[in-house]
Design a protein around this motif. Structure first.
Motif, mmCIF file in Angstrom:
data_model
loop_
_atom_site.group_PDB
_atom_site.id
_atom_site.type_symbol
_atom_site.label_atom_id
_atom_site.label_comp_id
_atom_site.label_asym_id
_atom_site.label_seq_id
_atom_site.Cartn_x
_atom_site.Cartn_y
_atom_site.Cartn_z
ATOM 1 N N LYS A 70 0.826 -1.212 0.000
ATOM 2 C CA LYS A 70 0.000 0.000 0.000
ATOM 3 C C LYS A 70 0.858 1.259 0.000
ATOM 4 C CE LYS A 70 -4.312 -1.800 1.851
ATOM 5 N NZ LYS A 70 -5.100 -1.348 0.669
ATOM 6 N N PHE A 71 1.986 1.231 0.688
ATOM 7 C CA PHE A 71 2.866 2.393 0.667
ATOM 8 C C PHE A 71 3.507 2.574 -0.710
ATOM 9 C CE2 PHE A 71 3.899 3.230 5.432
ATOM 10 C CZ PHE A 71 2.599 3.654 5.614
ATOM 11 N N ARG A 72 3.839 1.462 -1.377
ATOM 12 C CA ARG A 72 4.355 1.589 -2.752
ATOM 13 C C ARG A 72 3.287 2.180 -3.666
ATOM 14 N NH1 ARG A 72 7.035 -3.361 -1.385
ATOM 15 N NH2 ARG A 72 5.280 -4.585 -2.184
ATOM 16 N N VAL A 101 1.054 4.335 -2.816
ATOM 17 C CA VAL A 101 1.025 5.779 -2.557
ATOM 18 C C VAL A 101 2.085 6.481 -3.402
ATOM 19 C CG1 VAL A 101 1.451 7.568 -0.815
ATOM 20 C CG2 VAL A 101 0.042 5.583 -0.238
ATOM 21 N N ALA A 102 3.273 5.906 -3.453
ATOM 22 C CA ALA A 102 4.345 6.501 -4.264
ATOM 23 C C ALA A 102 3.966 6.524 -5.736
ATOM 24 C CB ALA A 102 5.649 5.728 -4.065
ATOM 25 N N TRP A 103 3.476 5.407 -6.260
ATOM 26 C CA TRP A 103 3.101 5.359 -7.676
ATOM 27 C C TRP A 103 1.999 6.369 -7.977
ATOM 28 C CZ3 TRP A 103 5.652 3.643 -11.583
ATOM 29 C CH2 TRP A 103 6.546 2.587 -11.443
ATOM 30 N N LYS A 104 1.037 6.500 -7.076
ATOM 31 C CA LYS A 104 -0.090 7.398 -7.323
ATOM 32 C C LYS A 104 0.349 8.854 -7.382
ATOM 33 C CE LYS A 104 -4.529 8.891 -5.361
ATOM 34 N NZ LYS A 104 -5.536 8.646 -4.267
ATOM 35 N N HIS A 105 1.234 9.257 -6.476
ATOM 36 C CA HIS A 105 1.553 10.684 -6.339
ATOM 37 C C HIS A 105 2.871 11.087 -6.980
ATOM 38 C CE1 HIS A 105 -1.826 11.542 -3.638
ATOM 39 N NE2 HIS A 105 -1.606 10.356 -3.113
ATOM 40 N N ALA A 108 14.565 5.074 -5.086
ATOM 41 C CA ALA A 108 15.454 4.163 -4.373
ATOM 42 C C ALA A 108 15.450 4.517 -2.894
ATOM 43 C CB ALA A 108 16.869 4.277 -4.941
ATOM 44 N N ASP A 109 15.509 3.495 -2.037
ATOM 45 C CA ASP A 109 15.446 3.692 -0.585
ATOM 46 C C ASP A 109 14.210 4.494 -0.192
ATOM 47 O OD1 ASP A 109 17.788 2.297 -0.101
ATOM 48 O OD2 ASP A 109 19.032 4.079 -0.353
ATOM 49 N N PHE A 110 13.113 4.250 -0.898
ATOM 50 C CA PHE A 110 11.876 4.979 -0.656
ATOM 51 C C PHE A 110 11.365 4.755 0.766
ATOM 52 C CE2 PHE A 110 7.191 4.557 -0.506
ATOM 53 C CZ PHE A 110 6.859 5.885 -0.706
ATOM 54 N N GLU A 111 10.921 5.834 1.409
ATOM 55 C CA GLU A 111 10.201 5.729 2.661
ATOM 56 C C GLU A 111 9.248 6.900 2.794
ATOM 57 O OE1 GLU A 111 12.052 6.658 6.553
ATOM 58 O OE2 GLU A 111 13.918 6.863 5.423
ATOM 59 N N LEU A 112 8.158 6.652 3.502
ATOM 60 C CA LEU A 112 7.217 7.710 3.828
ATOM 61 C C LEU A 112 7.621 8.296 5.172
ATOM 62 C CD1 LEU A 112 3.816 6.072 2.797
ATOM 63 C CD2 LEU A 112 5.091 7.833 1.579
ATOM 64 N N HIS A 113 7.974 9.573 5.146
ATOM 65 C CA HIS A 113 8.436 10.246 6.357
ATOM 66 C C HIS A 113 7.557 11.475 6.579
ATOM 67 C CE1 HIS A 113 11.279 11.105 9.516
ATOM 68 N NE2 HIS A 113 11.495 12.312 9.040
ATOM 69 N N GLY A 114 6.934 11.550 7.758
ATOM 70 C CA GLY A 114 5.944 12.587 8.009
ATOM 71 C C GLY A 114 6.446 13.993 7.764
#
Length: 238
Positions: A41-43, A45-49, A55-61
């Motif tokens: 689901k987090f991936r 989010v990245a594809w959608k937006h 690389a080294d993708f992370e969701l950081h507030g």
């Protein structure tokens, strides 16, 4: 079947820490069969937006809210949309939330500054005691890297499991199994989700936003968090 308890902190160090009265440890409880769906689901989010997964993708507030890192090209409305899409995984995967906070100034006043370095461990103890008593089933602890506190935290968790010994007199943990594990946040979507929760709560409590759209958005985000908060500890000392 076990829950993985992902833990992150906010409000202790770094830029602006003196404006944050609380050190908060926030946790998300992800059932073991939901760990891989969370990452997917987090991936999404990245594809959608973004249209890609860095690389080294992370969701950081902090990065999302302030439009830095891979999010720098998005508009304020786009950044809010990213945060809201990410936080809805609490609904999608039925993730539990818990948190505990230490009031840094009151802690300093009570102990004359001698306990300032123990704030993280105190919050951790209170958080684990709450989770242990509220949620059934075995739990595995996974936290963001804490070079300053890791060894002491592992020892304290072992003592709580063995005889209930913590930074202050505590209760024996019955459902927390194994040691406490520390990981890099970019490798753990669960820790990233805990970060999103912690950052939103701290921002809401500190009333940092003045723009109506930002205030409304942080209100919606924390409403979702509140709906999934099974237990929490009021800021200590009182």
């Amino acid at each position: 079947m076990a829950h993985l308890v992902y833990i992150d902190e906010t409000g202790s160090v770094g830029k602006g820490a003196n404006k944050q009265k609380l050190l908060t440890l926030a946790s998300v409880l992800v059932h073991e069969d939901k760990v891989q769906p969370l990452a997917e689901k987090f991936r999404q989010v990245a594809w959608k937006h973004l249209g890609w997964v860095p690389a080294d993708f992370e969701l950081h507030g902090n990065e999302i809210w302030n439009g830095t890192g891979p999010w720098r090209s998005l508009t304020p409305a786009g950044l809010i949309a990213v945060y809201e899409d990410a936080i809805t995984v609490l609904n999608d995967l039925d993730v539990g939330v818990s948190y505990a906070s230490i009031h840094k100034e009151r802690l300093r006043t009570r102990y004359g500054g001698d306990a300032d370095g123990n704030a993280y461990l105190l919050a951790l103890q209170f958080l684990l005691e709450k989770i242990d008593s509220r949620y059934a089933g075995n739990k595995i602890l996974i936290a963001d890297e804490q070079k300053e506190h890791q060894l002491r935290a592992v020892k304290m968790v072992a003592d709580l499991q063995d005889w209930g010994g913590g930074e202050v007199p505590g209760t024996k943990l019955k459902t927390v199994i194994d040691s406490m594990h520390f990981v890099s946040s970019h490798a753990s979507p669960g820790v990233q989700l805990a970060d999103l929760v912690a950052y939103a709560l701290q921002r809401h409590w500190n009333e940092r936003d003045s723009h109506p759209d930002a205030k409304a958005a942080i209100g919606r985000i924390t409403d979702v968090i509140s709906q999934h908060t099974g237990t929490w500890r009021e800021p200590w000392p009182a």
